[in-house]
Write a protein that holds these residues in place. Structure first.
Motif, PDB file in Angstrom:
ATOM      1  N   PHE A  38       0.965  13.048  12.843  1.00 59.56           N
ATOM      2  CA  PHE A  38       0.159  13.691  13.604  1.00 59.56           C
ATOM      3  C   PHE A  38      -0.237  14.873  12.726  1.00 59.56           C
ATOM      4  O   PHE A  38       0.625  15.293  12.113  1.00 59.56           O
ATOM      5  N   GLY A  39      -1.393  15.374  12.753  1.00 57.64           N
ATOM      6  CA  GLY A  39      -1.595  16.430  12.012  1.00 57.64           C
ATOM      7  C   GLY A  39      -3.053  16.897  12.522  1.00 57.64           C
ATOM      8  O   GLY A  39      -3.741  16.878  13.650  1.00 57.64           O
ATOM      9  N   ILE A  58       3.940  -4.284   3.137  1.00 56.34           N
ATOM     10  CA  ILE A  58       4.938  -3.269   2.436  1.00 56.34           C
ATOM     11  C   ILE A  58       3.986  -2.114   2.217  1.00 56.34           C
ATOM     12  O   ILE A  58       3.106  -1.794   1.768  1.00 56.34           O
ATOM     13  N   VAL A  59       4.665  -0.856   3.158  1.00 57.50           N
ATOM     14  CA  VAL A  59       3.885   0.599   3.120  1.00 57.50           C
ATOM     15  C   VAL A  59       4.917   1.352   2.432  1.00 57.50           C
ATOM     16  O   VAL A  59       6.016   1.657   3.147  1.00 57.50           O
ATOM     17  N   ALA A  60       4.529   1.986   1.294  1.00 51.81           N
ATOM     18  CA  ALA A  60       5.363   3.173   0.734  1.00 51.81           C
ATOM     19  C   ALA A  60       4.883   4.340   1.169  1.00 51.81           C
ATOM     20  O   ALA A  60       4.168   5.275   0.464  1.00 51.81           O
ATOM     21  N   GLY A  61       5.232   4.820   2.521  1.00 48.81           N
ATOM     22  CA  GLY A  61       4.843   5.987   3.070  1.00 48.81           C
ATOM     23  C   GLY A  61       4.668   5.800   4.672  1.00 48.81           C
ATOM     24  O   GLY A  61       5.141   4.763   5.344  1.00 48.81           O
ATOM     25  N   ASP A  62       3.800   6.668   5.497  1.00 50.55           N
ATOM     26  CA  ASP A  62       3.470   6.437   6.809  1.00 50.55           C
ATOM     27  C   ASP A  62       2.680   5.151   7.108  1.00 50.55           C
ATOM     28  O   ASP A  62       1.674   5.039   6.176  1.00 50.55           O
ATOM     29  N   LEU A  63       2.822   4.706   8.235  1.00 50.86           N
ATOM     30  CA  LEU A  63       1.773   3.534   8.715  1.00 50.86           C
ATOM     31  C   LEU A  63       0.716   3.943   9.225  1.00 50.86           C
ATOM     32  O   LEU A  63      -0.512   3.406   8.779  1.00 50.86           O
ATOM     33  N   LEU A  64       0.659   5.013   9.961  1.00 48.96           N
ATOM     34  CA  LEU A  64      -0.626   5.675  10.572  1.00 48.96           C
ATOM     35  C   LEU A  64      -0.676   7.207  10.339  1.00 48.96           C
ATOM     36  O   LEU A  64       0.215   7.610  10.293  1.00 48.96           O
ATOM     37  N   SER A  65      -2.022   7.647  10.132  1.00 49.20           N
ATOM     38  CA  SER A  65      -1.983   9.178  10.046  1.00 49.20           C
ATOM     39  C   SER A  65      -3.464   9.303  11.245  1.00 49.20           C
ATOM     40  O   SER A  65      -4.445   8.968  11.360  1.00 49.20           O
ATOM     41  N   LEU A  66      -2.921  10.316  12.217  1.00 46.73           N
ATOM     42  CA  LEU A  66      -4.034  10.806  13.072  1.00 46.73           C
ATOM     43  C   LEU A  66      -4.009  12.313  13.242  1.00 46.73           C
ATOM     44  O   LEU A  66      -3.094  12.930  13.345  1.00 46.73           O
ATOM     45  N   ILE A  67      -5.249  12.862  12.691  1.00 43.98           N
ATOM     46  CA  ILE A  67      -5.515  14.004  12.918  1.00 43.98           C
ATOM     47  C   ILE A  67      -6.599  14.691  13.560  1.00 43.98           C
ATOM     48  O   ILE A  67      -7.509  13.927  13.743  1.00 43.98           O
ATOM     49  N   ALA A  72       0.859  -1.199   0.000  1.00 43.70           N
ATOM     50  CA  ALA A  72      -0.004  -0.063   0.076  1.00 43.70           C
ATOM     51  C   ALA A  72       0.781   1.243   0.081  1.00 43.70           C
ATOM     52  O   ALA A  72       2.100   1.263   0.382  1.00 43.70           O
ATOM     53  N   LEU A  73       0.314   2.502  -0.297  1.00 43.57           N
ATOM     54  CA  LEU A  73       0.914   3.677  -0.462  1.00 43.57           C
ATOM     55  C   LEU A  73       0.977   4.203   0.713  1.00 43.57           C
ATOM     56  O   LEU A  73       1.811   4.992   1.147  1.00 43.57           O
ATOM     57  N   GLY A  74       0.208   4.013   1.860  1.00 45.39           N
ATOM     58  CA  GLY A  74       0.100   4.270   3.114  1.00 45.39           C
ATOM     59  C   GLY A  74      -0.710   5.946   3.199  1.00 45.39           C
ATOM     60  O   GLY A  74      -0.853   6.523   2.141  1.00 45.39           O
ATOM     61  N   PRO A  75      -1.343   6.000   4.355  1.00 49.10           N
ATOM     62  CA  PRO A  75      -1.444   5.249   5.548  1.00 49.10           C
ATOM     63  C   PRO A  75      -2.261   4.151   5.528  1.00 49.10           C
ATOM     64  O   PRO A  75      -3.326   4.278   4.796  1.00 49.10           O
ATOM     65  N   ILE A  76      -1.959   3.060   6.285  1.00 46.55           N
ATOM     66  CA  ILE A  76      -2.890   1.768   6.527  1.00 46.55           C
ATOM     67  C   ILE A  76      -4.314   2.282   7.199  1.00 46.55           C
ATOM     68  O   ILE A  76      -5.133   1.804   6.871  1.00 46.55           O
ATOM     69  N   VAL A  77      -3.838   2.972   8.156  1.00 55.54           N
ATOM     70  CA  VAL A  77      -5.040   3.521   9.034  1.00 55.54           C
ATOM     71  C   VAL A  77      -4.867   5.065   9.174  1.00 55.54           C
ATOM     72  O   VAL A  77      -3.929   5.561   9.300  1.00 55.54           O
ATOM     73  N   ALA A  78      -6.124   5.735   8.688  1.00 51.16           N
ATOM     74  CA  ALA A  78      -6.073   7.126   8.691  1.00 51.16           C
ATOM     75  C   ALA A  78      -7.304   7.492   9.514  1.00 51.16           C
ATOM     76  O   ALA A  78      -8.543   7.294   9.208  1.00 51.16           O
ATOM     77  N   LEU A  79      -7.143   8.297  10.654  1.00 52.55           N
ATOM     78  CA  LEU A  79      -8.218   8.818  11.537  1.00 52.55           C
ATOM     79  C   LEU A  79      -8.261  10.379  11.279  1.00 52.55           C
ATOM     80  O   LEU A  79      -7.322  11.073  11.369  1.00 52.55           O
ATOM     81  N   ASP A  80      -9.605  10.793  11.309  1.00 50.72           N
ATOM     82  CA  ASP A  80      -9.677  12.272  11.342  1.00 50.72           C
ATOM     83  C   ASP A  80     -11.031  12.465  12.210  1.00 50.72           C
ATOM     84  O   ASP A  80     -11.955  12.292  11.912  1.00 50.72           O
ATOM     85  N   ARG A  81     -10.535  12.925  13.522  1.00 54.45           N
ATOM     86  CA  ARG A  81     -11.638  13.062  14.551  1.00 54.45           C
ATOM     87  C   ARG A  81     -12.355  11.433  14.644  1.00 54.45           C
ATOM     88  O   ARG A  81     -13.413  11.207  15.016  1.00 54.45           O
TER      89      ARG A  81
END
Length: 177
Positions: free
Chosen positions: A109-110, A69-78, A40-49
């Motif tokens: 984080f964002g 295999i993740v071509a980027g960040d694993l997680l995104s939390l914003i 995957a390009l990533g993130p695998i898990v993306a959370l916005d609120r």
């Protein structure tokens, strides 16, 4: 084109409203690969609120030769997102040939900040890598680059036990350049 677009999206995406979080609670692993492969390009898990609570087990589990295999960040939390793992590691990679390879950071984080990852377990750390407690036992290996958290002022990681577990030949590589 549609297949390519879908392949570039997160496996799990939770988006809340301006007034409420979207929540997901699992009794076991939230994402579990068994004898499988994901690229995957990533993130695998993306959370916005968003809020994920894992009652028992890891957020992400790879076993029996599974590869992610993740071509980027694993997680995104914003925007005040949170992951709570109540009795397990954030990531568990178990078994010969099992591999998690992330070319980016563990988490980005964002947004408005207030993001958090809280992990509690009884897995004794065998090392602290780039400030993160991890456990690599019985042939497991873990490597984490120098910047596993992007925008650390916008969130925090709290761990009682080990954040990541690699066992029985499982391998975790987070480049975190």
């Amino acid at each position: 084109d549609t297949a390519l677009l879908e392949a570039s999206l997160p496996i799990l995406r939770l988006i809340g409203s301006a007034t409420a979080q979207t929540t997901l609670t699992t009794d076991g692993s939230t994402i579990e690969l068994f004898k499988s492969a994901v690229t995957a390009l990533g993130p695998i898990v993306a959370l916005d609120r968003g809020l994920i609570t894992v009652q028992t087990g890891p957020l992400i589990s790879l076993t029996d030769g599974s590869r992610m295999i993740v071509a980027g960040d694993l997680l995104s939390l914003i925007n005040g997102s949170r992951i709570n793992v109540l009795n397990g590691p954030l990531v568990s990679v178990n078994g010969a040939g099992s591999l998690l390879n992330v070319s980016g950071a563990l988490v980005q984080f964002g947004g408005t900040g207030g993001n958090a990852i809280v992990v509690n377990n009884s897995i004794a750390p065998t090392a602290v890598l780039s400030g993160l407690p991890v456990s690599a036992t019985t042939g497991g290996s873990i490597a984490i680059g120098p910047q596993p958290v992007k925008n650390p002022a916008l969130g925090n990681i709290s761990v009682n036990g080990s954040l990541i577990s690699g066992t029985l030949g499982g391998t975790v590589n987070i480049a975190a350049p």
